[in-house]
Design a protein around this motif. Structure first.
Motif, PDB file in Angstrom:
ATOM      1  N   VAL A 179      47.981  87.592  56.342  1.00  0.00           N
ATOM      2  CA  VAL A 179      48.454  88.036  54.993  1.00  0.00           C
ATOM      3  C   VAL A 179      49.748  88.731  55.298  1.00  0.00           C
ATOM      4  O   VAL A 179      50.563  88.280  54.649  1.00  0.00           O
ATOM      5  N   ARG A 193      47.771  82.717  48.905  1.00  0.00           N
ATOM      6  CA  ARG A 193      47.404  83.551  47.735  1.00  0.00           C
ATOM      7  C   ARG A 193      45.854  83.500  47.255  1.00  0.00           C
ATOM      8  O   ARG A 193      45.464  84.569  46.648  1.00  0.00           O
ATOM      9  N   GLU A 194      45.178  82.593  47.849  1.00  0.00           N
ATOM     10  CA  GLU A 194      43.711  82.481  47.514  1.00  0.00           C
ATOM     11  C   GLU A 194      43.162  83.702  48.307  1.00  0.00           C
ATOM     12  O   GLU A 194      41.984  84.087  47.987  1.00  0.00           O
ATOM     13  N   HIS A 244      51.715  78.719  51.220  1.00  0.00           N
ATOM     14  CA  HIS A 244      51.456  79.793  50.131  1.00  0.00           C
ATOM     15  C   HIS A 244      50.229  79.751  49.249  1.00  0.00           C
ATOM     16  O   HIS A 244      49.868  80.767  49.108  1.00  0.00           O
ATOM     17  N   CYS A 248      57.516  86.415  50.957  1.00  0.00           N
ATOM     18  CA  CYS A 248      57.200  86.026  49.783  1.00  0.00           C
ATOM     19  C   CYS A 248      57.173  86.944  48.826  1.00  0.00           C
ATOM     20  O   CYS A 248      56.191  87.678  48.750  1.00  0.00           O
ATOM     21  N   GLU A 256      52.078  90.286  43.741  1.00  0.00           N
ATOM     22  CA  GLU A 256      50.706  90.172  43.390  1.00  0.00           C
ATOM     23  C   GLU A 256      49.881  90.994  44.248  1.00  0.00           C
ATOM     24  O   GLU A 256      48.853  91.920  43.793  1.00  0.00           O
ATOM     25  N   ALA A 257      50.243  91.221  45.588  1.00  0.00           N
ATOM     26  CA  ALA A 257      49.451  92.069  46.330  1.00  0.00           C
ATOM     27  C   ALA A 257      49.537  93.490  45.998  1.00  0.00           C
ATOM     28  O   ALA A 257      48.481  94.358  46.024  1.00  0.00           O
ATOM     29  N   HIS A 301      53.113  86.768  55.816  1.00  0.00           N
ATOM     30  CA  HIS A 301      53.429  85.946  54.446  1.00  0.00           C
ATOM     31  C   HIS A 301      54.137  87.045  53.336  1.00  0.00           C
ATOM     32  O   HIS A 301      54.973  86.506  52.650  1.00  0.00           O
ATOM     33  N   LEU A 302      53.412  88.149  53.337  1.00  0.00           N
ATOM     34  CA  LEU A 302      53.851  89.002  52.212  1.00  0.00           C
ATOM     35  C   LEU A 302      55.426  89.496  52.508  1.00  0.00           C
ATOM     36  O   LEU A 302      56.195  89.619  51.501  1.00  0.00           O
ATOM     37  N   LEU A 323      44.307  86.665  48.682  1.00  0.00           N
ATOM     38  CA  LEU A 323      44.787  87.968  48.319  1.00  0.00           C
ATOM     39  C   LEU A 323      43.740  89.049  47.651  1.00  0.00           C
ATOM     40  O   LEU A 323      43.656  90.115  48.122  1.00  0.00           O
ATOM     41  N   THR A 374      56.908  86.743  45.528  1.00  0.00           N
ATOM     42  CA  THR A 374      55.832  86.712  44.582  1.00  0.00           C
ATOM     43  C   THR A 374      54.295  87.079  45.078  1.00  0.00           C
ATOM     44  O   THR A 374      53.576  87.826  44.188  1.00  0.00           O
ATOM     45  N   CYS A 375      54.156  86.581  46.089  1.00  0.00           N
ATOM     46  CA  CYS A 375      52.797  87.086  46.833  1.00  0.00           C
ATOM     47  C   CYS A 375      52.709  88.789  47.033  1.00  0.00           C
ATOM     48  O   CYS A 375      51.727  89.442  46.701  1.00  0.00           O
TER      49      CYS A 375
END
Length: 373
Positions: free
Chosen positions: A39, A20-21, A16, A46, A52-53, A42-43, A23, A48-49
């Motif tokens: 990426v 996140r680093e 994770h 997840c 954020e994306a 994972h999105l 994005l 949360t990410c």
């Protein structure tokens, strides 16, 4: 799978924190292909990410205007829950987001005007190195990389190295005045080392960000020349670095060196750098084979060189055309390029061999001695 589509897949799913680093850079398409592909999966898993994306996507649209490409879709449920516009975000949060995207936008490489195929490998190598350098922080610029150079020194060396082609194409020097490109083999190697020393010394008196900005500007200027866009101009021969080649091939040499030094920096910073895309990598291989063939000359014992990976295999006969093949040598394309680039030892590079071991070793030794990077 076609050769052009081949790329190495990651051995395991990223964690994770790692994704996140990425994005910010992912939002502005500043990641190399191997990281870019990490990426979206994972999105999808997840929330949360994914949220954020989505926020980064909206901010990119506002900060960068309508020409920014849309990001890949994220999980629909996560997107729906986080699709509020930037205008609805609290002021302190919007400021933090703007700062994040300002840094991310700075990672994006300059977009050259309609580069033709011969300049594309260089443009891609520049973009990959720029994305890597954008991850460097204040504590990493003085990390030793190679030849006693730090990260900043290595970028300074690229400024000096690119100047040989830049000067040939009519661009001004980017650092203290350069001398004309010499013609003799000994002369150009001496000037190569001297010029690198002068530029590194100059850049050590500047901030790392200024060094990177100078390198980026020179790379963008190279990619903006007519020779980067006009195949007829690029077909004209020029003597640079002791060898006469079409300007198009000198662009490939710049791509080769930029990738090699990006890999050097990535290893020093423990941030693996993927090899060039397959289509670009094989262009570098073919160029390296031609240069190696010229270096061996027509009197060398003939050796069949096969460069092969999971998608293609190509064979060349190096050396004399008047004798039966004496030896056989098989190499992976990345290993072959690392050998030519001086990053793999002739006696240790993974290879397959057959026939006369002395003839094969002569090819390996000559390939290793070509390196000046």
């Amino acid at each position: 799978m076609t050769p052009d589509a081949y790329d190495h897949e990651p051995d395991h799913a990223p964690d994770h924190a790692s994704v996140r680093e990425l994005l910010g850079a992912w939002a502005v398409h500043a990641l190399p292909p191997d990281e870019q592909r990490l990426v979206p999966p994972h999105l999808a898993d997840c929330a949360t990410c994914a949220a954020e994306a989505e926020r980064l996507r909206e901010t990119v649209r506002i900060l960068d205007g309508p020409d920014t490409e849309a990001l890949a879709s994220v999980a629909s449920a996560s997107s729906a829950s986080s699709a509020s516009s930037v205008s609805s975000v609290a002021p302190h949060r919007r400021t933090a987001m703007n700062e994040t995207l300002t840094r991310a936008l700075a990672q994006r490489p300059p977009v050259p005007r309609a580069t033709t195929p011969h300049a594309e490998p260089y443009a891609a190598a520049v973009a990959a190195l720029q994305a890597l350098l954008a991850e460097a922080d204040a504590g990493t610029w003085q990390t030793l990389v190679i030849h006693g150079w730090t990260v900043q020194d290595t970028v300074a060396h690229l400024i000096a190295a690119d100047e040989h082609l830049a000067a040939r194409l009519g661009l001004p020097p980017s650092a203290p005045s350069a001398s004309p490109d010499p013609q003799g083999d000994t002369a150009w190697r001496t000037e190569w080392a001297s010029r690198t020393h002068r530029v590194i010394t100059h850049e050590r008196g500047r901030a790392p960000a200024e060094t990177v900005a100078t390198w980026r500007a020179q790379a963008a200027a190279l990619l903006g020349t007519e020779a980067a866009r006009d195949p007829e101009l690029a077909a004209r021969a020029a003597v640079l670095l002791g060898i006469r080649l079409p300007v198009a091939d000198h662009f490939l040499i710049r791509a080769f060196e930029t990738w090699i030094h990006a890999d050097d920096i990535g290893r020093a910073l423990r941030r693996p750098v993927p090899p060039p895309p397959a289509a670009h990598l094989w262009r570098l291989v073919r160029l390296a084979v031609r240069i190696l063939g010229l270096a061996l000359g027509p009197q060398a014992p003939p050796v069949a060189l096969t460069v092969t990976d999971e998608t293609r295999s190509t064979e060349w006969i190096l050396g004399s055309e008047d004798e039966p093949v004496r030896g056989e040598l098989a190499l992976d394309p990345v290993d072959f390029c690392l050998l030519i680039g001086g990053r793999a030892a002739a006696d240790a590079v993974p290879r397959g061999t057959g026939g006369d071991p002395r003839a094969v070793q002569a090819v390996l030794d000559r390939a290793a001695r070509l390196a000046w990077l």
